[in-house]
Scaffold this motif. Sequence first.
Motif, PDB file in Angstrom:
ATOM      1  N   UNK A 195       0.846  -1.187   0.000  1.00 19.27           N
ATOM      2  CA  UNK A 195       0.000   0.000   0.000  1.00 19.27           C
ATOM      3  C   UNK A 195       0.888   1.247   0.000  1.00 19.27           C
ATOM      4  N   UNK A 196       0.336   2.316  -0.524  1.00 19.11           N
ATOM      5  CA  UNK A 196       1.094   3.562  -0.591  1.00 19.11           C
ATOM      6  C   UNK A 196       1.433   4.053   0.814  1.00 19.11           C
ATOM      7  N   UNK A 197       2.663   4.508   0.993  1.00 17.00           N
ATOM      8  CA  UNK A 197       3.148   5.014   2.281  1.00 17.00           C
ATOM      9  C   UNK A 197       3.353   6.524   2.165  1.00 17.00           C
ATOM     10  N   UNK A 198       2.583   7.291   2.951  1.00 17.92           N
ATOM     11  CA  UNK A 198       2.656   8.751   2.867  1.00 17.92           C
ATOM     12  C   UNK A 198       4.079   9.251   3.118  1.00 17.92           C
ATOM     13  N   UNK A 199       4.751   8.679   4.121  1.00 19.43           N
ATOM     14  CA  UNK A 199       6.096   9.150   4.461  1.00 19.43           C
ATOM     15  C   UNK A 199       7.072   8.910   3.312  1.00 19.43           C
ATOM     16  N   UNK A 200       6.885   7.780   2.608  1.00 16.99           N
ATOM     17  CA  UNK A 200       7.766   7.477   1.476  1.00 16.99           C
ATOM     18  C   UNK A 200       7.490   8.440   0.318  1.00 16.99           C
ATOM     19  N   UNK A 201       6.192   8.664   0.038  1.00 26.14           N
ATOM     20  CA  UNK A 201       5.838   9.605  -1.028  1.00 26.14           C
ATOM     21  C   UNK A 201       6.371  10.994  -0.701  1.00 26.14           C
ATOM     22  N   UNK A 202       6.191  11.423   0.551  1.00 23.57           N
ATOM     23  CA  UNK A 202       6.681  12.730   0.989  1.00 23.57           C
ATOM     24  C   UNK A 202       8.184  12.863   0.768  1.00 23.57           C
ATOM     25  N   UNK A 203       8.932  11.840   1.167  1.00 22.33           N
ATOM     26  CA  UNK A 203      10.392  11.892   1.021  1.00 22.33           C
ATOM     27  C   UNK A 203      10.800  11.974  -0.447  1.00 22.33           C
ATOM     28  N   UNK A 204      10.115  11.220  -1.295  1.00 25.96           N
ATOM     29  CA  UNK A 204      10.470  11.228  -2.718  1.00 25.96           C
ATOM     30  C   UNK A 204      10.199  12.598  -3.344  1.00 25.96           C
ATOM     31  N   UNK A 205       9.104  13.227  -2.941  1.00 20.54           N
ATOM     32  CA  UNK A 205       8.810  14.558  -3.452  1.00 20.54           C
ATOM     33  C   UNK A 205       9.838  15.565  -2.937  1.00 20.54           C
ATOM     34  N   UNK A 206      10.175  15.474  -1.651  1.00 20.22           N
ATOM     35  CA  UNK A 206      11.175  16.370  -1.077  1.00 20.22           C
ATOM     36  C   UNK A 206      12.524  16.213  -1.776  1.00 20.22           C
ATOM     37  N   UNK A 207      12.922  14.945  -2.005  1.00 19.88           N
ATOM     38  CA  UNK A 207      14.198  14.695  -2.673  1.00 19.88           C
ATOM     39  C   UNK A 207      14.195  15.244  -4.097  1.00 19.88           C
ATOM     40  N   UNK A 208      13.064  15.068  -4.789  1.00 17.55           N
ATOM     41  CA  UNK A 208      12.970  15.569  -6.157  1.00 17.55           C
ATOM     42  C   UNK A 208      13.056  17.086  -6.196  1.00 17.55           C
TER      43      UNK A 208
ATOM     44  N   UNK B 149      16.603  18.512  -5.567  1.00 15.18           N
ATOM     45  CA  UNK B 149      17.530  18.432  -6.701  1.00 15.18           C
ATOM     46  C   UNK B 149      17.393  19.656  -7.613  1.00 15.18           C
ATOM     47  N   UNK B 150      16.328  20.412  -7.440  1.00 17.77           N
ATOM     48  CA  UNK B 150      16.140  21.616  -8.245  1.00 17.77           C
ATOM     49  C   UNK B 150      15.999  22.817  -7.303  1.00 17.77           C
ATOM     50  N   UNK B 151      16.951  23.690  -7.364  1.00 18.30           N
ATOM     51  CA  UNK B 151      17.019  24.822  -6.430  1.00 18.30           C
ATOM     52  C   UNK B 151      15.764  25.683  -6.487  1.00 18.30           C
ATOM     53  N   UNK B 152      15.329  26.136  -5.308  1.00 11.84           N
ATOM     54  CA  UNK B 152      14.230  27.084  -5.239  1.00 11.84           C
ATOM     55  C   UNK B 152      12.854  26.471  -5.128  1.00 11.84           C
ATOM     56  N   UNK B 153      12.729  25.158  -5.087  1.00 13.52           N
ATOM     57  CA  UNK B 153      11.419  24.517  -5.007  1.00 13.52           C
ATOM     58  C   UNK B 153      11.128  24.115  -3.568  1.00 13.52           C
ATOM     59  N   UNK B 154       9.896  24.348  -3.133  1.00 13.33           N
ATOM     60  CA  UNK B 154       9.511  24.113  -1.741  1.00 13.33           C
ATOM     61  C   UNK B 154       8.543  22.931  -1.656  1.00 13.33           C
ATOM     62  N   UNK B 155       9.031  21.795  -1.185  1.00 11.81           N
ATOM     63  CA  UNK B 155       8.194  20.596  -1.084  1.00 11.81           C
ATOM     64  C   UNK B 155       7.152  20.732   0.014  1.00 11.81           C
ATOM     65  N   UNK B 156       7.380  21.588   0.981  1.00  8.24           N
ATOM     66  CA  UNK B 156       6.446  21.737   2.098  1.00  8.24           C
ATOM     67  C   UNK B 156       5.109  22.305   1.650  1.00  8.24           C
ATOM     68  N   UNK B 157       5.066  22.887   0.469  1.00  7.41           N
ATOM     69  CA  UNK B 157       3.821  23.476  -0.027  1.00  7.41           C
ATOM     70  C   UNK B 157       2.884  22.439  -0.630  1.00  7.41           C
ATOM     71  N   UNK B 158       3.365  21.190  -0.726  1.00  8.09           N
ATOM     72  CA  UNK B 158       2.566  20.113  -1.315  1.00  8.09           C
ATOM     73  C   UNK B 158       1.972  19.249  -0.202  1.00  8.09           C
ATOM     74  N   UNK B 159       0.655  19.041  -0.236  1.00  5.81           N
ATOM     75  CA  UNK B 159       0.010  18.161   0.744  1.00  5.81           C
ATOM     76  C   UNK B 159      -0.197  16.779   0.128  1.00  5.81           C
TER      77      UNK B 159
END
Length: 216
Positions: A147-160, A163-173
């Motif tokens: 099953x999908x794991x929120x913490x894993x999805x969150x980490x992958x988005x943060x890591x992505x 890798x690109x300067x200036x992007x804020x992963x915290x703005x994504x729910x």
Amino acid sequence: MKSDSQLQHDVLEELKWDPSVDHTDIGVSVVDGVVALNGYAKSYAEKIAAERAAKRVAGVKAIAEELKIRYPSDAKNADHEIARRILDIFSYNVLIPEENIQVKVEKGWVTLTGDVEWNYQSAEAAKAAGKVSGVLGLTNSIAIRNKADISDVRKRIEDAFKRQAGLDAASVTIAASGNKVTLGGKVKAWHERKLAEQAAWGAPGVTQVEDHIVIS
């Protein structure tokens, strides 16, 4: 008196033994001592030879001969040949865990079952099978193991985003229900939204992503 299963075995062995018959594409079924031959023969002579071979077997009461003639130059689109080609393709594709996937072909329609860890593995298997000549349709019933794991999805988005300067992963729910992930929040540009969606798809167990991220 031989049982139907013993008769079937004996007829198959007789077909294998006869040098004038290629038994590979010939199927044998037996009901109450009546033998049905189905599948393909490479010539009329081979068709007759197969019938004679079946008649030689002790205990055979009658023959229902339903063999079709298919010459070597004809396209090989029998169900078992389609299945064999699909399995061959799976074995050469490193993205497909062939040991976890079962293939069934009935009248040209392919059904894939089994379970894999990643959604891309299921998609790749369906894509590969659909390209095989003779396939008339496909049902992909491959299950995603986790099953999908929120913490894993969150980490992958943060890591992505990192890798690109200036992007804020915290703005994504992120919300997850079973294998479905729903993305929300606000980002500054379209490519940020696509980046978040791609990262979510890359997480194990995810089979559906709903993207409700707003461009602000």
